[in-house]
Scaffold this active site. Structure first.
Site, short mmCIF file in Angstrom:
data_model
loop_
_atom_site.label_atom_id
_atom_site.label_comp_id
_atom_site.label_asym_id
_atom_site.label_seq_id
_atom_site.Cartn_x
_atom_site.Cartn_y
_atom_site.Cartn_z
N GLU A 1 -13.36 -26.22 24.90
CA GLU A 1 -14.08 -27.24 26.35
C GLU A 1 -14.35 -25.54 27.39
O GLU A 1 -13.04 -25.11 26.99
CB GLU A 1 -13.45 -27.94 26.70
CG GLU A 1 -13.37 -29.33 26.10
CD GLU A 1 -12.54 -30.39 25.97
OE1 GLU A 1 -12.60 -30.08 27.37
OE2 GLU A 1 -12.49 -30.86 25.31
N CYS B 1 -8.75 -31.80 30.03
CA CYS B 1 -8.87 -31.01 28.97
C CYS B 1 -8.92 -31.74 27.45
O CYS B 1 -7.64 -31.88 27.30
CB CYS B 1 -7.87 -30.19 29.14
SG CYS B 1 -8.32 -28.12 30.42
#
Length: 347
Positions: free
Chosen positions: A85, A319
């Site tokens: 990510e 996250c």
């Protein structure tokens, strides 16, 4: 593929340092790789298309960006199918990952649940900046995504130097976020030009911090703050201390009382952010009155506090959360027979 291997390949094709420098500047700018006021060696010019294809395949979007009101998160796929990510931040910033997964195992972090899968290469780390620059102007890079930079410090520092040299972003606009590691601290201290530094605290009490960060280096809060004080003196730039707020765990004023006893002489800012809620996790965000009490106590001790929220929270983008979601969707598609996907994509 890493920067050294590509540089060696370019040199073998007859490129001088000036050619290599132009090549990488073009990469960050999204231009033809051999565009320059001077002529590239014929062999390098002929190989540029193939090199460009290989570089484009280092990281590719796995899906459309997840757009939110205060940021956008991207799930990117590496050449081996692994997913990472990156976050496009407001005010021309990007948050990038340094590993697939993470070995620290922070109790409140989705990335920590998956453990460490593998390290990202220096070129995979920097490729996130290239992707971000294709989406918006980028003037700041924070190494705060998936992974612990100190566990991959050679590739992290190589990427950091490369970004600074070729992407036109100054060292003070590059922020390394870490839970703390003696080897990283020592290496940063001896570097001639020093990046900005963010250190994850999450608690002022050693035992509680070890519980929250079970696989972090064996450093006391005092040792971390002492290093931070010295690094700020060397770099002439404030340390950022990170604190994820969790209801009834580390959101009490006793935490700030303890922190204040160790804070003397800090050139620093304390960044507090409510925890990202994760499915099946017992950890939740603190009540507003607790947050106001923390702000008041910090003011009383003259601790500079910045309170913020996660970027792109309206798309459930903490996250590791989007990576986990993407992996679940891929696995479901395979089970349902609605997608053809390589097994390596599910690792």
């Amino acid at each position: 593929m890493n920067f050294e291997s590509v540089n060696n390949e370019l040199a073998a094709l007859g490129c001088k340092q000036s050619h290599i420098d132009a090549f990488w500047r073009n990469w960050y700018l999204g231009r033809p790789l051999t565009q320059a006021k001077f002529t590239f060696p014929k062999a390098a010019a002929e190989a540029a298309a193939t090199l460009g294809t290989r570089l484009a395949q280092v990281l590719m979007p796995d899906s459309d960006d997840y757009l939110g009101e205060n940021g956008a998160r991207a799930v990117l796929r590496a050449s081996d199918g692994q997913l990472i990510e990156s976050v496009l931040l407001p005010r021309d910033g990007v948050c990038i990952s340094t590993q697939v997964g993470c070995a620290v195992g922070c109790r409140f972090c989705m990335t920590g649940r998956s453990g460490l899968v593998r390290q990202l290469s220096d070129i995979e780390i920097a490729a996130q900046v290239v992707y971000a620059k294709s989406r918006q102007q980028i003037s700041k890079v924070v190494f705060m995504g998936m992974g612990e930079p100190s566990h991959n410090r050679r590739n992290v520092l190589s990427a950091l130097d490369h970004i600074t040299r070729y992407a036109g972003i100054g060292y003070k606009e590059l922020v390394i976020s870490t839970v703390g590691d003696r080897r990283l601290f020592e290496e940063l201290s001896h570097r001639e030009i020093k990046p900005a530094l963010a250190i994850s605290l999450h608690s002022a009490f050693d035992e509680k911090r070890r519980m929250l960060l079970p696989n972090a280096a064996d450093l006391t809060v005092k040792e971390i703050l002492d290093f931070g004080k010295e690094y700020a003196r060397l770099s002439k730039y404030p340390i950022q201390y990170q604190w994820t707020l969790i209801r009834d765990l580390n959101d009490g004023t006793d935490e700030i009382d303890q922190l204040a006893s160790l804070w003397d002489g800090q050139f620093a800012v304390l960044n507090m952010i409510p925890v990202n809620k994760i499915d099946d996790s017992p950890y939740d965000r603190p009540d507003p009155d607790r947050i106001e009490a923390l702000k008041a106590v910090c003011r009383s001790f003259h601790i500079l506090l910045k309170f913020r929220d996660s970027a792109a929270q309206d798309v459930d983008g903490g996250c590791g959360q989007l990576r986990a979601r993407a992996m679940r969707e891929k696995q479901k598609a395979v089970r349902d027979g609605t997608a053809v996907i390589q097994i390596k994509d599910l690792k």
